[in-house]
Scaffold this motif. Structure first.
Motif, PDB file in Angstrom:
ATOM      1  N   MET A   6       0.836  -1.209   0.000  1.00  0.00           N
ATOM      2  CA  MET A   6       0.000   0.000   0.000  1.00  0.00           C
ATOM      3  C   MET A   6       0.862   1.247   0.000  1.00  0.00           C
ATOM      4  O   MET A   6       1.901   1.299   0.649  1.00  0.00           O
ATOM      5  CB  MET A   6      -0.857   0.042   1.275  1.00  0.00           C
ATOM      6  N   LYS A   7       0.394   2.259  -0.708  1.00  0.00           N
ATOM      7  CA  LYS A   7       1.102   3.542  -0.719  1.00  0.00           C
ATOM      8  C   LYS A   7       0.349   4.522   0.177  1.00  0.00           C
ATOM      9  O   LYS A   7      -0.845   4.764  -0.019  1.00  0.00           O
ATOM     10  CB  LYS A   7       1.173   4.080  -2.144  1.00  0.00           C
ATOM     11  N   ILE A   8       1.074   5.047   1.154  1.00  0.00           N
ATOM     12  CA  ILE A   8       0.461   5.932   2.147  1.00  0.00           C
ATOM     13  C   ILE A   8       1.033   7.335   1.994  1.00  0.00           C
ATOM     14  O   ILE A   8       2.228   7.489   1.740  1.00  0.00           O
ATOM     15  CB  ILE A   8       0.785   5.451   3.590  1.00  0.00           C
ATOM     16  N   LEU A   9       0.177   8.314   2.186  1.00  0.00           N
ATOM     17  CA  LEU A   9       0.629   9.704   2.145  1.00  0.00           C
ATOM     18  C   LEU A   9       0.339  10.329   3.510  1.00  0.00           C
ATOM     19  O   LEU A   9      -0.746  10.154   4.056  1.00  0.00           O
ATOM     20  CB  LEU A   9      -0.159  10.422   1.053  1.00  0.00           C
ATOM     21  N   VAL A  10       1.330  11.011   4.069  1.00  0.00           N
ATOM     22  CA  VAL A  10       1.129  11.721   5.333  1.00  0.00           C
ATOM     23  C   VAL A  10       1.393  13.199   5.091  1.00  0.00           C
ATOM     24  O   VAL A  10       2.481  13.586   4.653  1.00  0.00           O
ATOM     25  CB  VAL A  10       2.053  11.173   6.448  1.00  0.00           C
ATOM     26  N   VAL A  11       0.389  14.025   5.349  1.00  0.00           N
ATOM     27  CA  VAL A  11       0.552  15.475   5.197  1.00  0.00           C
ATOM     28  C   VAL A  11       1.071  16.043   6.519  1.00  0.00           C
ATOM     29  O   VAL A  11       0.471  15.816   7.573  1.00  0.00           O
ATOM     30  CB  VAL A  11      -0.797  16.145   4.835  1.00  0.00           C
ATOM     31  N   GLY A  12       2.205  16.755   6.453  1.00  0.00           N
ATOM     32  CA  GLY A  12       2.792  17.361   7.647  1.00  0.00           C
ATOM     33  C   GLY A  12       4.294  17.124   7.673  1.00  0.00           C
ATOM     34  O   GLY A  12       4.818  16.364   6.846  1.00  0.00           O
ATOM     35  N   GLY A  13       4.964  17.748   8.613  1.00  0.00           N
ATOM     36  CA  GLY A  13       6.427  17.606   8.626  1.00  0.00           C
ATOM     37  C   GLY A  13       7.040  17.896   9.977  1.00  0.00           C
ATOM     38  O   GLY A  13       8.077  18.547  10.071  1.00  0.00           O
ATOM     39  N   GLY A  14       6.432  17.399  11.052  1.00  0.00           N
ATOM     40  CA  GLY A  14       6.988  17.617  12.392  1.00  0.00           C
ATOM     41  C   GLY A  14       7.246  16.299  13.109  1.00  0.00           C
ATOM     42  O   GLY A  14       7.134  15.217  12.526  1.00  0.00           O
ATOM     43  N   GLY A  15       7.577  16.400  14.395  1.00  0.00           N
ATOM     44  CA  GLY A  15       7.847  15.209  15.200  1.00  0.00           C
ATOM     45  C   GLY A  15       6.629  14.295  15.295  1.00  0.00           C
ATOM     46  O   GLY A  15       6.748  13.065  15.284  1.00  0.00           O
ATOM     47  N   ARG A  16       5.472  14.912  15.376  1.00  0.00           N
ATOM     48  CA  ARG A  16       4.225  14.134  15.427  1.00  0.00           C
ATOM     49  C   ARG A  16       4.078  13.283  14.168  1.00  0.00           C
ATOM     50  O   ARG A  16       3.777  12.085  14.245  1.00  0.00           O
ATOM     51  CB  ARG A  16       3.074  15.132  15.543  1.00  0.00           C
ATOM     52  N   GLU A  17       4.317  13.889  13.016  1.00  0.00           N
ATOM     53  CA  GLU A  17       4.190  13.131  11.760  1.00  0.00           C
ATOM     54  C   GLU A  17       5.248  12.039  11.687  1.00  0.00           C
ATOM     55  O   GLU A  17       4.991  10.939  11.189  1.00  0.00           O
ATOM     56  CB  GLU A  17       4.303  14.076  10.559  1.00  0.00           C
ATOM     57  N   HIS A  18       6.448  12.332  12.219  1.00  0.00           N
ATOM     58  CA  HIS A  18       7.493  11.303  12.219  1.00  0.00           C
ATOM     59  C   HIS A  18       7.039  10.092  13.045  1.00  0.00           C
ATOM     60  O   HIS A  18       7.203   8.936  12.640  1.00  0.00           O
ATOM     61  CB  HIS A  18       8.802  11.881  12.765  1.00  0.00           C
ATOM     62  N   ALA A  19       6.431  10.370  14.210  1.00  0.00           N
ATOM     63  CA  ALA A  19       5.948   9.281  15.070  1.00  0.00           C
ATOM     64  C   ALA A  19       4.836   8.488  14.369  1.00  0.00           C
ATOM     65  O   ALA A  19       4.785   7.252  14.442  1.00  0.00           O
ATOM     66  CB  ALA A  19       5.454   9.844  16.400  1.00  0.00           C
ATOM     67  N   ILE A  20       3.964   9.188  13.669  1.00  0.00           N
ATOM     68  CA  ILE A  20       2.866   8.518  12.946  1.00  0.00           C
ATOM     69  C   ILE A  20       3.446   7.631  11.838  1.00  0.00           C
ATOM     70  O   ILE A  20       3.063   6.460  11.682  1.00  0.00           O
ATOM     71  CB  ILE A  20       1.884   9.568  12.368  1.00  0.00           C
ATOM     72  N   ILE A  21       4.398   8.178  11.093  1.00  0.00           N
ATOM     73  CA  ILE A  21       4.984   7.434   9.972  1.00  0.00           C
ATOM     74  C   ILE A  21       5.699   6.166  10.460  1.00  0.00           C
ATOM     75  O   ILE A  21       5.528   5.078   9.918  1.00  0.00           O
ATOM     76  CB  ILE A  21       5.943   8.353   9.178  1.00  0.00           C
ATOM     77  N   ARG A  22       6.492   6.307  11.524  1.00  0.00           N
ATOM     78  CA  ARG A  22       7.202   5.139  12.067  1.00  0.00           C
ATOM     79  C   ARG A  22       6.214   4.033  12.429  1.00  0.00           C
ATOM     80  O   ARG A  22       6.445   2.857  12.168  1.00  0.00           O
ATOM     81  CB  ARG A  22       7.859   5.580  13.331  1.00  0.00           C
TER      82      ARG A  22
END
Ligand code: AMP
Ligand code: GLY
Length: 422
Positions: free
Chosen positions: A1-17
């Motif tokens: 699956m290809k996922i897109l995450v909008v944002g660029g902070g520590g919170r988004e990093h935690a979500i992506i991991r």
């Protein structure tokens, strides 16, 4: 699956991991991401508010699922646009994101549906607001109606400060159109708790509770920041209080949004104050909190992608959301001078062995080197079986990371530990 995450902070990093723990995820794109996120996702230089470009990228890249994380694209309708283009999304549509986008909307909602919050008055005339603060009980709290990068709230201890805050918002337009209308509300006291909750508009599944550390200085001194650290769970939030919040605040809020024709799907953030008269809502956010997410998500045992998909599909009732019984601590390393002016561009020395414990919020990559690129630079998180151990481990890891002009609070978790261990 290809996922897109909008944002660029520590919170988004935690979500992506966390999303990447799902084996079916092949690629995660971060828009725009940052130099640290680049080690976990493909960063695309499209800003979080460039909605046309985000939608175009999602469609041409055949994205299977999108997560819109920050407040401004949510309030601007990024989820509406992506969903209308056929992309399944995690996050509320604009008509529900208004719960954060307008403090007046949120206060009026709580009043109409009997959800406990501070008493308040709304003003669109500066003269009337100034007249009101001459007699309001002190301290008094002044809030710009709209989004203000977390800086729209003043707790005024004196009338002079209160007048200043009203003028800044309404005369100097410090927050632009966000301050055209303001709320002046009762000052509440008690421990603060952040509760993030998944909701599909029917079912509410609260995550483990947390405590932010908003002030820049130790012992909660100095100006407010985006958050200098977080611990989870929050020891002030007992099972009895949790049950009461679910009954008096969380479920009524979701029901109220439905009754208003604004079903909320996504992560609803409850900023609560545990006052002597019971828990009250300080603020709602239409998204995950930062840095709370950096402390909370590492404790999530269930698969985040599955939970997010169930949230958007309306099947959260049938989906397990399980957290570990451990505790976590996230300490933010910032650039000296933040939240005011600071220098950036200093190399970050981050041992490879620690990258799994670090979520990056403000950094750029240049010639393979990670350089500081923001006020908050990174968060170091540790998970242990007790909070005391988590705090110790987080600070031990932090001592191995360095960059010029680094600043961090040395007392993250202290208030919680003092409360737990007396
Ligand atoms: P906010 O930007 O809404 O998160 O508010 C920032 C901080 O201001 C909160 O975390 C509280 O510490 C404080 N605050 C907001 N509203 C009140 C209130 N009614 N009484 C006391 N403190 C408040
Ligand atoms: N940490 C507070 C917020 O995300 O608004």
């Amino acid at each position: 699956m290809k996922i897109l995450v909008v944002g660029g902070g520590g919170r988004e990093h935690a979500i992506i991991r966390k999303l990447k723990e799902n084996a079916s995820v092949t690629t995660v794109y971060a828009l725009p991401g940052n130099g640290g996120i680049a080690s976990d996702a493909v960063c695309i230089p499209i800003g979080a508010c460039e909605i046309d470009r985000i939608v175009e990228f999602a469609v041409t890249s055949k994205i299977d699922f999108a997560v819109v994380s920050p407040d401004d694209p949510l309030v601007l309708g990024c989820v509406d646009r992506l969903e209308d283009a056929g992309i399944p999304c995690f996050g509320p549509r604009a008509n529900a994101a208004v719960i954060e986008g307008s403090k007046i909307f949120a206060k009026d909602l709580m009043k109409k549906y009997g959800i406990p919050t501070a008493a308040y008055e709304v003003f669109d005339s500066m003269e009337q607001a100034l007249a009101y603060v001459e007699t309001a009980p002190l301290p008094t709290v002044i809030k710009a109606d709209g989004l203000a990068l977390g800086k729209g709230v003043t707790v005024a201890m004196t009338r002079e400060e209160a007048r200043g805050a009203v003028r800044e918002a309404m005369q100097d337009k410090k927050f632009g159109s966000s301050g055209e209308r303001i709320v002046i509300e009762e000052f509440l006291e008690g421990p603060e708790v952040s509760v993030l909750a998944f909701t599909d508009g029917k079912t509410v599944k609260p995550m483990v509770s947390s405590m932010d550390h908003k002030r820049i200085g130790e012992n909660d001194s100095g100006p407010n920041t985006g958050g200098m650290g977080a611990i989870a769970p929050n020891p002030f939030y007992t099972p009895e209080i949790a049950e009461r919040c679910l009954r008096e605040i969380f479920l009524p809020t979701v029901a109220a949004m439905n009754a208003e024709g604004r079903p909320f799907r996504g992560c609803l953030y409850f900023g609560l104050m545990l006052t002597p008269n019971g828990p009250k809502v300080i603020e709602y956010n239409c998204r995950f909190g930062d840095p709370e997410t950096q402390a909370v998500l590492p404790l999530l045992e269930s698969d985040l992608l599955t939970v997010m998909q169930a949230t958007s599909a309306g099947t959260l009732a049938d989906t397990e959301v399980r957290f570990s019984t451990g505790a976590s601590c996230c300490v933010v390393m910032a650039s000296k001078g933040y939240p005011r002016s600071y220098e950036k561009g200093f190399e970050i020395h981050l041992p490879t062995a620690l990258t799994d414990s670090v979520f990056v919020s403000g950094a750029t990559l240049r010639d393979g080197k990670l350089l500081t690129g923001g006020g908050r630079v990174l968060g170091v998180t540790a998970v242990e079986d007790t909070l005391r151990k988590a705090v110790l481990t987080a600070y031990r890891k932090l001592s191995e990371i360095s960059f010029q002009n680094a600043y961090y609070r040395k007392d993250i978790g202290k208030k919680a530990l003092t409360y737990t261990e007396v």
